[in-house]
Motif scaffolding. Structure first.
Motif, mmCIF file in Angstrom:
data_model
loop_
_atom_site.group_PDB
_atom_site.id
_atom_site.type_symbol
_atom_site.label_atom_id
_atom_site.label_comp_id
_atom_site.label_asym_id
_atom_site.label_seq_id
_atom_site.Cartn_x
_atom_site.Cartn_y
_atom_site.Cartn_z
ATOM 1 N N LEU A 77 76.172 144.414 35.058
ATOM 2 C CA LEU A 77 76.648 143.914 33.764
ATOM 3 C C LEU A 77 75.793 142.754 33.273
ATOM 4 C CD1 LEU A 77 80.525 144.132 34.147
ATOM 5 C CD2 LEU A 77 79.137 145.267 32.397
ATOM 6 N N LEU A 78 75.410 141.874 34.176
ATOM 7 C CA LEU A 78 74.556 140.750 33.807
ATOM 8 C C LEU A 78 73.195 141.256 33.307
ATOM 9 C CD1 LEU A 78 74.243 137.670 33.687
ATOM 10 C CD2 LEU A 78 73.400 137.767 36.039
ATOM 11 N N LYS A 79 72.598 142.183 34.045
ATOM 12 C CA LYS A 79 71.327 142.772 33.625
ATOM 13 C C LYS A 79 71.478 143.474 32.272
ATOM 14 C CE LYS A 79 69.265 143.803 38.159
ATOM 15 N NZ LYS A 79 68.869 144.919 39.043
ATOM 16 N N TYR A 80 72.580 144.215 32.120
ATOM 17 C CA TYR A 80 72.850 144.927 30.876
ATOM 18 C C TYR A 80 72.936 143.941 29.710
ATOM 19 C CZ TYR A 80 74.977 148.451 27.849
ATOM 20 O OH TYR A 80 75.232 149.329 26.827
ATOM 21 N N GLY A 81 73.554 142.795 29.935
ATOM 22 C CA GLY A 81 73.640 141.755 28.914
ATOM 23 C C GLY A 81 72.285 141.187 28.549
ATOM 24 N N VAL A 82 71.441 140.982 29.545
ATOM 25 C CA VAL A 82 70.086 140.476 29.295
ATOM 26 C C VAL A 82 69.318 141.472 28.424
ATOM 27 C CG1 VAL A 82 67.850 139.977 30.395
ATOM 28 C CG2 VAL A 82 69.969 139.050 31.365
ATOM 29 N N ILE A 83 69.442 142.750 28.745
ATOM 30 C CA ILE A 83 68.763 143.785 27.950
ATOM 31 C C ILE A 83 69.332 143.803 26.533
ATOM 32 C CG2 ILE A 83 68.280 146.255 27.732
ATOM 33 C CD1 ILE A 83 66.898 144.615 30.092
ATOM 34 N N GLY A 84 70.634 143.659 26.408
ATOM 35 C CA GLY A 84 71.251 143.612 25.081
ATOM 36 C C GLY A 84 70.712 142.466 24.239
ATOM 37 N N LEU B 225 63.285 150.399 17.651
ATOM 38 C CA LEU B 225 62.554 149.690 18.710
ATOM 39 C C LEU B 225 63.515 149.067 19.722
ATOM 40 C CD1 LEU B 225 59.636 148.027 16.713
ATOM 41 C CD2 LEU B 225 59.567 150.074 18.160
ATOM 42 N N GLY B 226 64.640 148.547 19.245
ATOM 43 C CA GLY B 226 65.652 147.995 20.153
ATOM 44 C C GLY B 226 66.238 149.060 21.068
ATOM 45 N N VAL B 227 66.518 150.240 20.528
ATOM 46 C CA VAL B 227 67.079 151.334 21.332
ATOM 47 C C VAL B 227 66.050 151.835 22.351
ATOM 48 C CG1 VAL B 227 67.915 153.725 21.227
ATOM 49 C CG2 VAL B 227 68.816 152.026 19.646
ATOM 50 N N ILE B 228 64.784 151.918 21.954
ATOM 51 C CA ILE B 228 63.728 152.320 22.892
ATOM 52 C C ILE B 228 63.635 151.306 24.031
ATOM 53 C CG2 ILE B 228 61.222 152.596 23.174
ATOM 54 C CD1 ILE B 228 61.230 153.782 20.287
ATOM 55 N N ASN B 229 63.630 150.028 23.681
ATOM 56 C CA ASN B 229 63.618 148.969 24.689
ATOM 57 C C ASN B 229 64.812 149.111 25.637
ATOM 58 O OD1 ASN B 229 62.743 146.187 25.677
ATOM 59 N ND2 ASN B 229 64.826 145.768 25.007
ATOM 60 N N SER B 230 65.970 149.354 25.059
ATOM 61 C CA SER B 230 67.189 149.496 25.851
ATOM 62 C C SER B 230 67.080 150.646 26.844
ATOM 63 C CB SER B 230 68.380 149.721 24.914
ATOM 64 O OG SER B 230 69.564 149.874 25.642
ATOM 65 N N VAL C 207 68.216 148.306 35.137
ATOM 66 C CA VAL C 207 69.666 148.131 35.284
ATOM 67 C C VAL C 207 70.247 149.205 36.188
ATOM 68 C CG1 VAL C 207 71.887 148.024 34.078
ATOM 69 C CG2 VAL C 207 69.851 147.002 33.026
ATOM 70 N N PHE C 208 69.961 150.464 35.892
ATOM 71 C CA PHE C 208 70.578 151.567 36.637
ATOM 72 C C PHE C 208 69.620 152.231 37.626
ATOM 73 C CE2 PHE C 208 72.937 151.258 32.621
ATOM 74 C CZ PHE C 208 74.210 151.044 33.125
ATOM 75 N N LYS C 209 68.322 151.991 37.496
ATOM 76 C CA LYS C 209 67.303 152.524 38.404
ATOM 77 C C LYS C 209 67.517 154.016 38.680
ATOM 78 C CE LYS C 209 66.641 148.087 40.618
ATOM 79 N NZ LYS C 209 66.773 147.309 41.835
#
Length: 151
Positions: free
Chosen positions: A15-22, A54-59, A67-69
Motif C-alpha cells: 500500500l505504501l509503494k502503491y501510494g508513492v506510485i500514485g 502518461l500517468g497510467v503508463i507510469n502506473s 509494487v506487485f512484482k
C-alpha cells in the motif's frame, strides 16, 4: 482467510509503494498538462488526455515491476490493468455523480470549509472522496486480479 503478521506487513508495504506510485502519477499528469497547456499553448483537452495517459503508463510499469512484482505476460497484465482502470474510473464517476447530483453537493457554499474557502467547493470535495474510492478499488482489483499471485 486468516492473515498473519507477515501478510499484514506485506500488504502495508504494498500500500505504501502503491501510494508513492500514485503520487508520481499525479506529478507526471500535472507536469505534462502544465508544460503542454501553459508552456506550449496546446488545448486543455489534449493536454489533459496526454498527461493522464502518461500517468497510467507510469502506473502500469511501476505497479507491475515494483509494487506487485508480477511474472505474468505483458499482454495479460496490460489488458487486465486497463480493464481495472476503466472499471474503477466508472466507479469514481458514479460516486461523483451520486454525491454531486443525488445529494446536491454541487451546490455547497464556497466557504463550507471555513479555513479553506474555494470556488466550486462541492466539486473539489467530491473529487477527493471519489479519488479515495478509485484508489482503494484500483488497489484491490490490481492485487486480486491483475497481479494476483505476484511476489
Amino acid at each position: 482467510m486468516k492473515l498473519n503478521k507477515s501478510e499484514i506487513m506485506k500488504t502495508g508495504i504494498q500500500l505504501l509503494k502503491y501510494g508513492v506510485i500514485g503520487m508520481s502519477n499525479t506529478i507526471i499528469t500535472l507536469a505534462t498538462f502544465y508544460l503542454m497547456n501553459t508552456g506550449l499553448g496546446i488545448a486543455y483537452g489534449i493536454s489533459n488526455v496526454v498527461g493522464y495517459v502518461l500517468g497510467v503508463i507510469n502506473s502500469f510499469i511501476w505497479n507491475r515491476n515494483w509494487v506487485f512484482k508480477t511474472h505474468g505476460t505483458l499482454k495479460r497484465d496490460l489488458s487486465l490493468f486497463v480493464a481495472g482502470f476503466l472499471l474503477c474510473l466508472t466507479l469514481q464517476l458514479m460516486v461523483s455523480w451520486v454525491l454531486l447530483e443525488g445529494f446536491g453537493w454541487k451546490n455547497l457554499a464556497d466557504d463550507v470549509i471555513p479555513f479553506l474557502p474555494m470556488k466550486h467547493a462541492g466539486q473539489n470535495i467530491v473529487m477527493v472522496i471519489a479519488m479515495v474510492f478509485y484508489t482503494i478499488a484500483n488497489y484491490v482489483f490490481n492485487r486480486m486480479v491483475t497481479f494476483k499471485g505476484s511476489e
